[in-house]
Design an enzyme around this catalytic site. Structure first.
Site, PDB file in Angstrom:
ATOM      1  CB  SER A   1      -0.952   0.080   1.292  1.00 47.49           C
ATOM      2  OG  SER A   1      -1.665   1.237   1.354  1.00 47.49           O
TER       3      SER A   1
ATOM      4  CG  HIS B   1      -5.964  -1.707  -0.023  1.00 47.58           C
ATOM      5  ND1 HIS B   1      -5.013  -1.954  -1.736  1.00 47.58           N
ATOM      6  CD2 HIS B   1      -5.785  -0.519   0.659  1.00 47.58           C
ATOM      7  CE1 HIS B   1      -4.035  -0.927  -1.419  1.00 47.58           C
ATOM      8  NE2 HIS B   1      -4.473  -0.247   0.055  1.00 47.58           N
TER       9      HIS B   1
ATOM     10  CD  GLU C   1      -5.308  -4.689  -3.739  1.00 47.73           C
ATOM     11  OE1 GLU C   1      -4.963  -5.834  -4.320  1.00 47.73           O
ATOM     12  OE2 GLU C   1      -5.408  -3.673  -2.975  1.00 47.73           O
TER      13      GLU C   1
END
Length: 527
Positions: A206, A348, A318
């Site tokens: 991330s 995500h 994501e």
């Protein structure tokens, strides 16, 4: 079952270190010896203790080698405490001079090697413990068989793991994460855990996915391999800068973040910290990039654990990362870097990243084992004799172009016509007699002034030239930057690039049974 520290040498343990409790049974009480035997035994014990104390004092006075204990995960280093996640994870306070504070780093020592794996946290990194010990049991994925020291810095929320130009937030917090990770922390790890300064991997996800790649590009002497999961890599553009600003504002209220971090967006400092713009550095230094992202479709377990509003953000974040990841794969592949793309799925979430960590472990360990360390770069000089800042890049490019160029250089139209007009009638007759069948591609036949050189793209690759045609070994060194651009890049003169490595991964259970309790809750997405 024997104790994990049964073979530990006591003379290698410095003051302040302790050993984890084992399960060795207490020895049986021996029979009472005689008075003379007791006296001899006492003398022997005193002599042994004296020798041991002498050895310890020698070690401590000779560069404090006792503190550089490699391996032994069961030995608690001085100033550290055991983490409640178990698995021999220690919580160590590491002093950062650049930030004027102690930084907590969670460390699991190797079994004896000097390899290190740095694991960076996400945007919402906690100041108490790394999510690699709370949401993903990294010490179980990289278990004792991996023989690596896990390094999990705590904190760094919204920092992008870089050195900031100014203070962050209303308090003006000093952030010098790059200095800490590449200078201060390696010194501590070398002195207390025996971790090498140039035999490491770095993993990011991330927010830290792109910075992990940047740190590898900027410090190839420290990191041989980088793994990035669900990252964002094209940051030196208005859209990327807006994303950085939005994430810092929402998570840490750093309304002045992008300005105090790298200055005004679009500046050279933003370009220097854009991992996609500097991906050619990975090629130049022989590093490996392992990259992956989910597909944005949440798994049943993710749907069960996330709130509806968190599900939306997990999907959206994501999908954005997947687009950025595909672009990064193309950019890295075009640069010629060694890229390993791992298939993955999900949103995500830490479930996605735990799966990615397990799938990438084999590749990380292979790179640490096989890739040589980058200890020095080739430096050339310019015309004036001074060191050329771009010397290393120019030398690498010259070598690559020389290796790719065909020894038989294609001629231009004017050169081809001149060559044809200069040939004599006797030479043409000799060429015709060489091939009675009239085949223009037969050995000795000529086409456009070139021998044995096919121009149709569907024809087989021409045979290697003779030794007289082959270039000498000194050719790359004599190539100047001005002539490198003239090297041929046509299909018949440039060999095909080797395809990026890719391996198929089978799903497997990467968590192992443990006597320690684990945390099963899933945090809010976008960590």
């Amino acid at each position: 079952m024997s104790s994990p520290h049964e073979s530990l040498e006591p003379t290698l343990i410095s003051d302040g270190w302790t050993v984890a409790d084992g399960d060795d049974a207490a020895p049986e009480t021996p029979a009472k010896p005689s008075r003379r035997r007791r006296r001899l035994t006492g003398v022997a014990i005193v002599a042994v203790l004296s020798l041991v104390l002498f050895g310890i004092s020698t070690l401590l006075s000779g560069g404090n080698k006792a503190s550089a204990l490699a391996g032994h995960p069961e030995v608690l280093r001085q100033g550290c405490t055991w983490d409640k996640s178990g698995n021999y994870v220690q919580n160590c306070k590491v002093w950062s001079k650049s930030m004027n504070k102690f930084v907590t780093v969670q460390i699991r020592a190797s079994n004896g090697s000097d390899k290190g794996v740095y694991l960076l946290d996400g945007m919402r990194a906690s100041e108490d413990r790394s999510a690699w010990t709370t949401d993903v049991q990294a010490a179980k994925v990289y278990d004792g068989k991996s023989d690596t020291t896990l390094v999990m810095p705590v904190g760094g929320a919204s920092s992008f793991y870089t050195d900031w130009n100014g203070g962050a937030g209303d308090k003006g917090t000093v952030i010098k994460q790059e200095t800490f990770l590449t200078s201060e922390l390696p010194e501590y790890l070398a002195g207390n855990f025996g971790v090498s300064r140039n035999n490491n991997a770095i993993v990011g996800l991330s927010m830290s996915g792109g910075p992990a790649v940047t740190l590898a590009e900027r410090h190839p002497d420290q990191f041989k391999v980088v793994q990035a999961m669900s990252g964002y890599y094209q940051t030196a553009n208005p859209i990327g800068a807006a994303g950085v600003f939005a994430s810092q504002t929402m998570v840490s209220n750093y309304t002045n973040g992008i300005l105090n971090m790298w200055g005004a967006p679009g500046s050279q400092q933003w370009k220097d910290n854009d991992p996609s713009r500097n991906v050619n550095k990975l090629k130049e230094n022989g590093q490996v990039l392992i990259i992956s992202s989910g597909n944005g479709f949440l798994t049943p377990s993710e749907l069960a654990k996330l709130k509806p509003e968190d599900q939306v953000s997990a999907i959206a974040l994501e999908i954005l990362s997947a687009v950025s990841t595909v672009l990064m794969q193309l950019q890295a592949g075009q640069s010629g870097a060694s890229v390993i793309s791992l298939p993955n799925f999900g949103g995500h979430t830490w479930e996605n990243w735990g799966r990615g960590l397990a799938d990438g472990k084999e590749h990380v360990l292979d790179a640490l084992k096989s890739n040589p360390p980058v200890t020095a770069k080739t430096q050339v000089v310019n015309a004036s004799g001074a060191k050329d800042p771009e010397g290393s890049t120019k030398a690498t490019q010259a070598a690559v172009l020389a290796a790719k160029a065909s020894p038989v250089l294609p001629q231009s139209a004017s050169e081809s016509a001149a060559a044809s007009s200069s040939e004599t009638t006797e030479e043409s007759a000799a060429a015709d007699s060489t091939d009675p069948s009239g085949d223009p591609w037969a050995p000795g036949a000529e086409t456009d002034g070139r021998r044995d050189h096919r121009t149709d793209v569907d024809a087989p690759v021409p045979t290697p030239p003779s030794e007289e045609q082959a270039p000498t070994e000194s050719a790359p060194a004599e190539t100047t930057p001005s002539t490198q651009s003239a090297a041929p890049t046509t299909a018949e003169s440039t060999p095909a690039e080797e395809a990026p490595r890719w391996r198929h991964h089978h799903d497997e259970d990467y968590l192992y049974p443990s006597e320690y309790p684990t945390t099963t809750t899933t945090p809010a997405p976008g960590a």
